[in-house]
Write a protein that holds these residues in place. Sequence first.
Motif, PDB file in Angstrom:
ATOM      1  N   LEU A 207       0.861  -1.174   0.000  1.00 43.47           N
ATOM      2  CA  LEU A 207       0.000   0.000   0.000  1.00 43.47           C
ATOM      3  C   LEU A 207       0.901   1.228   0.000  1.00 43.47           C
ATOM      4  O   LEU A 207       2.100   1.130   0.275  1.00 43.47           O
ATOM      5  CB  LEU A 207      -0.893   0.016   1.250  1.00 43.47           C
ATOM      6  N   LEU A 208       0.339   2.375  -0.291  1.00 43.51           N
ATOM      7  CA  LEU A 208       1.118   3.609  -0.238  1.00 43.51           C
ATOM      8  C   LEU A 208       1.148   4.128   1.197  1.00 43.51           C
ATOM      9  O   LEU A 208       0.619   5.190   1.532  1.00 43.51           O
ATOM     10  CB  LEU A 208       0.537   4.649  -1.198  1.00 43.51           C
ATOM     11  N   GLU A 209       1.777   3.306   2.048  1.00 47.28           N
ATOM     12  CA  GLU A 209       1.966   3.623   3.461  1.00 47.28           C
ATOM     13  C   GLU A 209       3.399   3.256   3.826  1.00 47.28           C
ATOM     14  O   GLU A 209       4.000   2.365   3.228  1.00 47.28           O
ATOM     15  CB  GLU A 209       0.974   2.855   4.333  1.00 47.28           C
ATOM     16  N   GLU A 210       3.922   3.936   4.837  1.00 51.47           N
ATOM     17  CA  GLU A 210       5.341   3.782   5.189  1.00 51.47           C
ATOM     18  C   GLU A 210       5.728   2.337   5.492  1.00 51.47           C
ATOM     19  O   GLU A 210       6.699   1.805   4.939  1.00 51.47           O
ATOM     20  CB  GLU A 210       5.677   4.676   6.388  1.00 51.47           C
ATOM     21  N   MET A 211       4.996   1.669   6.388  1.00 52.24           N
ATOM     22  CA  MET A 211       5.417   0.335   6.829  1.00 52.24           C
ATOM     23  C   MET A 211       5.355  -0.702   5.711  1.00 52.24           C
ATOM     24  O   MET A 211       6.318  -1.465   5.524  1.00 52.24           O
ATOM     25  CB  MET A 211       4.599  -0.098   8.042  1.00 52.24           C
ATOM     26  N   PRO A 212       4.263  -0.785   4.930  1.00 52.87           N
ATOM     27  CA  PRO A 212       4.266  -1.760   3.840  1.00 52.87           C
ATOM     28  C   PRO A 212       5.354  -1.500   2.802  1.00 52.87           C
ATOM     29  O   PRO A 212       5.952  -2.444   2.274  1.00 52.87           O
ATOM     30  CB  PRO A 212       2.866  -1.598   3.223  1.00 52.87           C
ATOM     31  N   VAL A 213       5.632  -0.230   2.502  1.00 52.63           N
ATOM     32  CA  VAL A 213       6.674   0.080   1.520  1.00 52.63           C
ATOM     33  C   VAL A 213       8.047  -0.333   2.053  1.00 52.63           C
ATOM     34  O   VAL A 213       8.868  -0.909   1.333  1.00 52.63           O
ATOM     35  CB  VAL A 213       6.646   1.572   1.148  1.00 52.63           C
ATOM     36  N   GLN A 214       8.309  -0.069   3.338  1.00 52.58           N
ATOM     37  CA  GLN A 214       9.586  -0.475   3.917  1.00 52.58           C
ATOM     38  C   GLN A 214       9.709  -1.997   3.935  1.00 52.58           C
ATOM     39  O   GLN A 214      10.787  -2.545   3.635  1.00 52.58           O
ATOM     40  CB  GLN A 214       9.717   0.070   5.343  1.00 52.58           C
ATOM     41  N   GLU A 215       8.618  -2.693   4.264  1.00 56.37           N
ATOM     42  CA  GLU A 215       8.670  -4.156   4.293  1.00 56.37           C
ATOM     43  C   GLU A 215       8.872  -4.711   2.883  1.00 56.37           C
ATOM     44  O   GLU A 215       9.527  -5.742   2.708  1.00 56.37           O
ATOM     45  CB  GLU A 215       7.380  -4.720   4.912  1.00 56.37           C
ATOM     46  N   THR A 216       8.346  -4.024   1.882  1.00 55.80           N
ATOM     47  CA  THR A 216       8.575  -4.430   0.499  1.00 55.80           C
ATOM     48  C   THR A 216      10.054  -4.311   0.150  1.00 55.80           C
ATOM     49  O   THR A 216      10.643  -5.224  -0.447  1.00 55.80           O
ATOM     50  CB  THR A 216       7.734  -3.560  -0.453  1.00 55.80           C
ATOM     51  N   ALA A 217      10.665  -3.200   0.526  1.00 59.99           N
ATOM     52  CA  ALA A 217      12.098  -3.009   0.265  1.00 59.99           C
ATOM     53  C   ALA A 217      12.927  -4.086   0.972  1.00 59.99           C
ATOM     54  O   ALA A 217      13.859  -4.661   0.389  1.00 59.99           O
ATOM     55  CB  ALA A 217      12.532  -1.623   0.724  1.00 59.99           C
ATOM     56  N   ASP A 218      12.579  -4.375   2.229  1.00 53.30           N
ATOM     57  CA  ASP A 218      13.297  -5.411   2.974  1.00 53.30           C
ATOM     58  C   ASP A 218      13.114  -6.778   2.324  1.00 53.30           C
ATOM     59  O   ASP A 218      14.070  -7.573   2.231  1.00 53.30           O
ATOM     60  CB  ASP A 218      12.812  -5.450   4.424  1.00 53.30           C
ATOM     61  N   GLY A 219      11.890  -7.064   1.888  1.00 51.99           N
ATOM     62  CA  GLY A 219      11.612  -8.349   1.251  1.00 51.99           C
ATOM     63  C   GLY A 219      12.405  -8.529  -0.027  1.00 51.99           C
ATOM     64  O   GLY A 219      12.944  -9.614  -0.291  1.00 51.99           O
ATOM     65  N   ILE A 220      12.501  -7.479  -0.833  1.00 54.36           N
ATOM     66  CA  ILE A 220      13.282  -7.552  -2.069  1.00 54.36           C
ATOM     67  C   ILE A 220      14.747  -7.850  -1.757  1.00 54.36           C
ATOM     68  O   ILE A 220      15.384  -8.693  -2.412  1.00 54.36           O
ATOM     69  CB  ILE A 220      13.138  -6.240  -2.868  1.00 54.36           C
ATOM     70  N   ALA A 221      15.284  -7.194  -0.747  1.00 55.03           N
ATOM     71  CA  ALA A 221      16.685  -7.421  -0.379  1.00 55.03           C
ATOM     72  C   ALA A 221      16.907  -8.859   0.073  1.00 55.03           C
ATOM     73  O   ALA A 221      17.904  -9.501  -0.311  1.00 55.03           O
ATOM     74  CB  ALA A 221      17.090  -6.441   0.725  1.00 55.03           C
ATOM     75  N   GLU A 222      15.988  -9.392   0.875  1.00 55.49           N
ATOM     76  CA  GLU A 222      16.142 -10.764   1.368  1.00 55.49           C
ATOM     77  C   GLU A 222      16.004 -11.784   0.239  1.00 55.49           C
ATOM     78  O   GLU A 222      16.724 -12.787   0.204  1.00 55.49           O
ATOM     79  CB  GLU A 222      15.109 -11.028   2.463  1.00 55.49           C
ATOM     80  N   LEU A 223      15.092 -11.539  -0.684  1.00 57.63           N
ATOM     81  CA  LEU A 223      14.932 -12.453  -1.813  1.00 57.63           C
ATOM     82  C   LEU A 223      16.185 -12.460  -2.684  1.00 57.63           C
ATOM     83  O   LEU A 223      16.635 -13.518  -3.137  1.00 57.63           O
ATOM     84  CB  LEU A 223      13.714 -12.044  -2.640  1.00 57.63           C
ATOM     85  N   ARG A 224      16.736 -11.284  -2.916  1.00 56.57           N
ATOM     86  CA  ARG A 224      17.962 -11.216  -3.715  1.00 56.57           C
ATOM     87  C   ARG A 224      19.112 -11.943  -3.033  1.00 56.57           C
ATOM     88  O   ARG A 224      19.905 -12.636  -3.690  1.00 56.57           O
ATOM     89  CB  ARG A 224      18.321  -9.758  -3.977  1.00 56.57           C
ATOM     90  N   GLU A 225      19.193 -11.800  -1.726  1.00 51.82           N
ATOM     91  CA  GLU A 225      20.255 -12.496  -0.987  1.00 51.82           C
ATOM     92  C   GLU A 225      20.088 -14.007  -1.101  1.00 51.82           C
ATOM     93  O   GLU A 225      21.082 -14.752  -1.157  1.00 51.82           O
ATOM     94  CB  GLU A 225      20.232 -12.068   0.477  1.00 51.82           C
ATOM     95  N   ALA A 226      18.834 -14.465  -1.140  1.00 54.83           N
ATOM     96  CA  ALA A 226      18.563 -15.902  -1.263  1.00 54.83           C
ATOM     97  C   ALA A 226      18.605 -16.372  -2.717  1.00 54.83           C
ATOM     98  O   ALA A 226      18.360 -17.551  -2.981  1.00 54.83           O
ATOM     99  CB  ALA A 226      17.200 -16.222  -0.654  1.00 54.83           C
ATOM    100  N   ARG A 227      18.886 -15.466  -3.638  1.00 56.04           N
ATOM    101  CA  ARG A 227      18.974 -15.753  -5.073  1.00 56.04           C
ATOM    102  C   ARG A 227      17.647 -16.249  -5.641  1.00 56.04           C
ATOM    103  O   ARG A 227      17.591 -17.105  -6.526  1.00 56.04           O
ATOM    104  CB  ARG A 227      20.093 -16.758  -5.364  1.00 56.04           C
ATOM    105  N   ILE A 228      16.540 -15.693  -5.135  1.00 54.80           N
ATOM    106  CA  ILE A 228      15.204 -16.023  -5.627  1.00 54.80           C
ATOM    107  C   ILE A 228      14.718 -14.851  -6.481  1.00 54.80           C
ATOM    108  O   ILE A 228      14.777 -13.703  -6.044  1.00 54.80           O
ATOM    109  CB  ILE A 228      14.249 -16.288  -4.449  1.00 54.80           C
ATOM    110  N   PRO A 229      14.252 -15.101  -7.705  1.00 56.42           N
ATOM    111  CA  PRO A 229      13.912 -14.011  -8.632  1.00 56.42           C
ATOM    112  C   PRO A 229      12.784 -13.112  -8.107  1.00 56.42           C
ATOM    113  O   PRO A 229      11.733 -13.598  -7.682  1.00 56.42           O
ATOM    114  CB  PRO A 229      13.472 -14.743  -9.902  1.00 56.42           C
TER     115      PRO A 229
END
Length: 336
Positions: A207-229
């Motif tokens: 959503l266009l809210e601070e916490m979901p956007v931050q969690e999205t950024a964190d999720g992308i970083a963790e997925l990249r670290e795990a080498r998941i597309p």
Amino acid sequence: MTRRESDWEGVRLHVVTGKGGTGKTTVAAALALALAASGQTVLVCEVEGRQGLARLFDVPALPYEETRLARVPDDGHVAGEVYGLAIDPEAALAEYLEMYYRLGRAVRALHKVGAIEFATTIAPGVRDVLLTGKVYEAVRRREKPRRDRRVYDAVVMDAPPTGRIARFLNVNAGVVDLARVGPIRRQAESIMMLMRSPQTAVHLVTLLEEMPVQETADGIAELREARIPVGGVVINMASRSPLDKATLRAAARGGLDRAEFEAALTHTGLPSDDRTINGLLTDAREHATRVALEDRLRKRIADMGRRTYELPRLPHGVDVGGLFELARELNDQGMA
């Protein structure tokens, strides 16, 4: 429904995740319908036992059985189909033991003594292995079709929230480390090959809210670290202001013309007293502040470097008709 060429051609497993409350189940259901718009047969799976898909499609609780949820005509010609499955860890373990070890009678005995329930409850990692394993089995049927099992062109997974998505999808990597040889290791290696292949894309809902956007950024970083597309980012329940930028700037600084408000209200026959005008000016300032925040968050999302899609907030809530409306949006924007 018709569709333009998808941004995700070649992807067969679409994993949909997002912070709780962002509407990831709704997006997963709409994505399944959008994929079926070209005549594809699509399976949408849920793994959290919430029966969210059944509520959205207005059907009884889904069993551990692939159940048709919708037919999607493509310009009135080829009809795609969407099937749903609520994956139950205990049933998945029983199926796994029967499929790979031919332990039909033993499985029934284990059920009687509660061993299967114990195994899936006491070790959360086992549960996640079974859930991802069932999804893997549905995806790979296209490679090894069987008469008794439906073949799907695409599988959509309504996955756990972003806070644990990388750990959930990467759980079989730990199994590979533990199981040095044998069928369990081979199965885990095969699942990880799928999860890390171009056939998989993990889409994140925000959503266009601070916490979901931050969690999205964190999720992308963790997925990249795990080498998941990483797939796209879906901004759900979004809206655009009807006011132009100059009006928004004036509203934000309290610079809207009070006399114009009074004249407009008088012209339409509405109350134009000070209380009404003050309330409207306050609402306009709060609206402008909210729009400015959403614009900043949109920029943050754009800076994540992923394709972005926006779904509107439906005024009357989400029902089956609303799902088709959202699916058309995803088709128009190229997500499916």
